[in-house]
Design a protein around this motif. Sequence first.
Motif, PDB file in Angstrom:
ATOM      1  N   ALA A 144      64.388  62.675  52.767  1.00  0.00           N
ATOM      2  CA  ALA A 144      65.217  63.889  52.783  1.00  0.00           C
ATOM      3  C   ALA A 144      66.360  63.731  53.787  1.00  0.00           C
ATOM      4  O   ALA A 144      67.515  64.045  53.473  1.00  0.00           O
ATOM      5  CB  ALA A 144      64.358  65.100  53.121  1.00  0.00           C
ATOM      6  N   ALA A 145      66.065  63.225  54.969  1.00  0.00           N
ATOM      7  CA  ALA A 145      67.110  63.023  55.988  1.00  0.00           C
ATOM      8  C   ALA A 145      68.099  61.967  55.526  1.00  0.00           C
ATOM      9  O   ALA A 145      69.316  62.120  55.700  1.00  0.00           O
ATOM     10  CB  ALA A 145      66.469  62.608  57.316  1.00  0.00           C
ATOM     11  N   HIS A 146      67.625  60.898  54.915  1.00  0.00           N
ATOM     12  CA  HIS A 146      68.470  59.805  54.445  1.00  0.00           C
ATOM     13  C   HIS A 146      69.426  60.277  53.349  1.00  0.00           C
ATOM     14  O   HIS A 146      70.596  59.872  53.325  1.00  0.00           O
ATOM     15  CB  HIS A 146      67.589  58.665  53.931  1.00  0.00           C
ATOM     16  N   GLN A 147      68.934  61.123  52.456  1.00  0.00           N
ATOM     17  CA  GLN A 147      69.757  61.561  51.329  1.00  0.00           C
ATOM     18  C   GLN A 147      70.451  62.889  51.566  1.00  0.00           C
ATOM     19  O   GLN A 147      71.250  63.316  50.733  1.00  0.00           O
ATOM     20  CB  GLN A 147      68.900  61.657  50.058  1.00  0.00           C
ATOM     21  N   GLY A 148      70.143  63.561  52.657  1.00  0.00           N
ATOM     22  CA  GLY A 148      70.790  64.837  52.956  1.00  0.00           C
ATOM     23  C   GLY A 148      70.315  65.958  52.060  1.00  0.00           C
ATOM     24  O   GLY A 148      71.090  66.844  51.697  1.00  0.00           O
ATOM     25  N   VAL A 149      69.039  65.935  51.669  1.00  0.00           N
ATOM     26  CA  VAL A 149      68.459  67.002  50.849  1.00  0.00           C
ATOM     27  C   VAL A 149      67.217  67.530  51.567  1.00  0.00           C
ATOM     28  O   VAL A 149      66.798  66.993  52.583  1.00  0.00           O
ATOM     29  CB  VAL A 149      68.093  66.493  49.435  1.00  0.00           C
ATOM     30  N   THR A 150      66.632  68.582  50.997  1.00  0.00           N
ATOM     31  CA  THR A 150      65.426  69.149  51.604  1.00  0.00           C
ATOM     32  C   THR A 150      64.198  68.334  51.192  1.00  0.00           C
ATOM     33  O   THR A 150      64.222  67.596  50.198  1.00  0.00           O
ATOM     34  CB  THR A 150      65.215  70.612  51.154  1.00  0.00           C
ATOM     35  N   VAL A 151      63.141  68.510  51.965  1.00  0.00           N
ATOM     36  CA  VAL A 151      61.881  67.839  51.637  1.00  0.00           C
ATOM     37  C   VAL A 151      61.368  68.339  50.287  1.00  0.00           C
ATOM     38  O   VAL A 151      60.827  67.565  49.484  1.00  0.00           O
ATOM     39  CB  VAL A 151      60.821  68.079  52.751  1.00  0.00           C
ATOM     40  N   LYS A 152      61.540  69.611  50.016  1.00  0.00           N
ATOM     41  CA  LYS A 152      61.118  70.192  48.739  1.00  0.00           C
ATOM     42  C   LYS A 152      61.850  69.509  47.574  1.00  0.00           C
ATOM     43  O   LYS A 152      61.244  69.232  46.527  1.00  0.00           O
ATOM     44  CB  LYS A 152      61.380  71.703  48.727  1.00  0.00           C
ATOM     45  N   ALA A 153      63.126  69.225  47.728  1.00  0.00           N
ATOM     46  CA  ALA A 153      63.890  68.534  46.689  1.00  0.00           C
ATOM     47  C   ALA A 153      63.335  67.128  46.469  1.00  0.00           C
ATOM     48  O   ALA A 153      63.227  66.656  45.327  1.00  0.00           O
ATOM     49  CB  ALA A 153      65.364  68.473  47.059  1.00  0.00           C
ATOM     50  N   VAL A 154      62.970  66.451  47.552  1.00  0.00           N
ATOM     51  CA  VAL A 154      62.382  65.114  47.443  1.00  0.00           C
ATOM     52  C   VAL A 154      61.058  65.197  46.691  1.00  0.00           C
ATOM     53  O   VAL A 154      60.779  64.385  45.803  1.00  0.00           O
ATOM     54  CB  VAL A 154      62.188  64.470  48.835  1.00  0.00           C
ATOM     55  N   GLU A 155      60.233  66.191  47.025  1.00  0.00           N
ATOM     56  CA  GLU A 155      58.947  66.360  46.341  1.00  0.00           C
ATOM     57  C   GLU A 155      59.144  66.581  44.845  1.00  0.00           C
ATOM     58  O   GLU A 155      58.443  65.981  44.015  1.00  0.00           O
ATOM     59  CB  GLU A 155      58.177  67.534  46.943  1.00  0.00           C
ATOM     60  N   LYS A 156      60.099  67.430  44.489  1.00  0.00           N
ATOM     61  CA  LYS A 156      60.363  67.709  43.072  1.00  0.00           C
ATOM     62  C   LYS A 156      60.858  66.461  42.347  1.00  0.00           C
ATOM     63  O   LYS A 156      60.425  66.164  41.232  1.00  0.00           O
ATOM     64  CB  LYS A 156      61.396  68.836  42.932  1.00  0.00           C
ATOM     65  N   ARG A 157      61.755  65.717  42.981  1.00  0.00           N
ATOM     66  CA  ARG A 157      62.273  64.492  42.359  1.00  0.00           C
ATOM     67  C   ARG A 157      61.154  63.457  42.180  1.00  0.00           C
ATOM     68  O   ARG A 157      61.096  62.772  41.163  1.00  0.00           O
ATOM     69  CB  ARG A 157      63.412  63.916  43.191  1.00  0.00           C
TER      70      ARG A 157
END
Length: 171
Positions: A144-157
Amino acid sequence: MSEPKRRLPRIPTDLDVTGDGLDAVYRRHAGWLVAFLARRFGREVAEDLAQETFLKLARSPPEWRSPKSLLARTALNAGQDHIRRESAQRRPRLVSVPELSQGVSLPDQIEELFHRQVVSQLPRNLRDVYCLSRFGGMTYEEIAAHQGVTVKAVEKRMTKALRFCAARFRA
């Protein structure tokens, strides 16, 4: 005058496990158990499952009130374990592991190529998350920090990527 000797009641034949206990049950019921397992799991694995059953019972000797039912339940559990192990061995691996435990083999080349092909078909945002997690060893927070998104977005992806891969492997 001496007291008369008391006779102990006779144990019914089906429950007669005098001597070594397990040895007597084995001699009496092993053939039945193999036939019982062969009807359910096939002749080729029945003897192995019967042996596994007796090994499990030897580790923690039970009370032999009803030997056939105890043997049947233990054997059916061993059979279910066998089916699960076979199913797991046929299931494609979605993760490459750098250090393998003893007894674990590397995926064959065809499986590895298919995995790479499936991952390459992922949409870019899903592929990045999948690769960073599975191959890069990054946590969801790090991704999430690397891509500039939320942890929730990473989980969904990651969930979408895993569903995509699983669907391709099943097809």
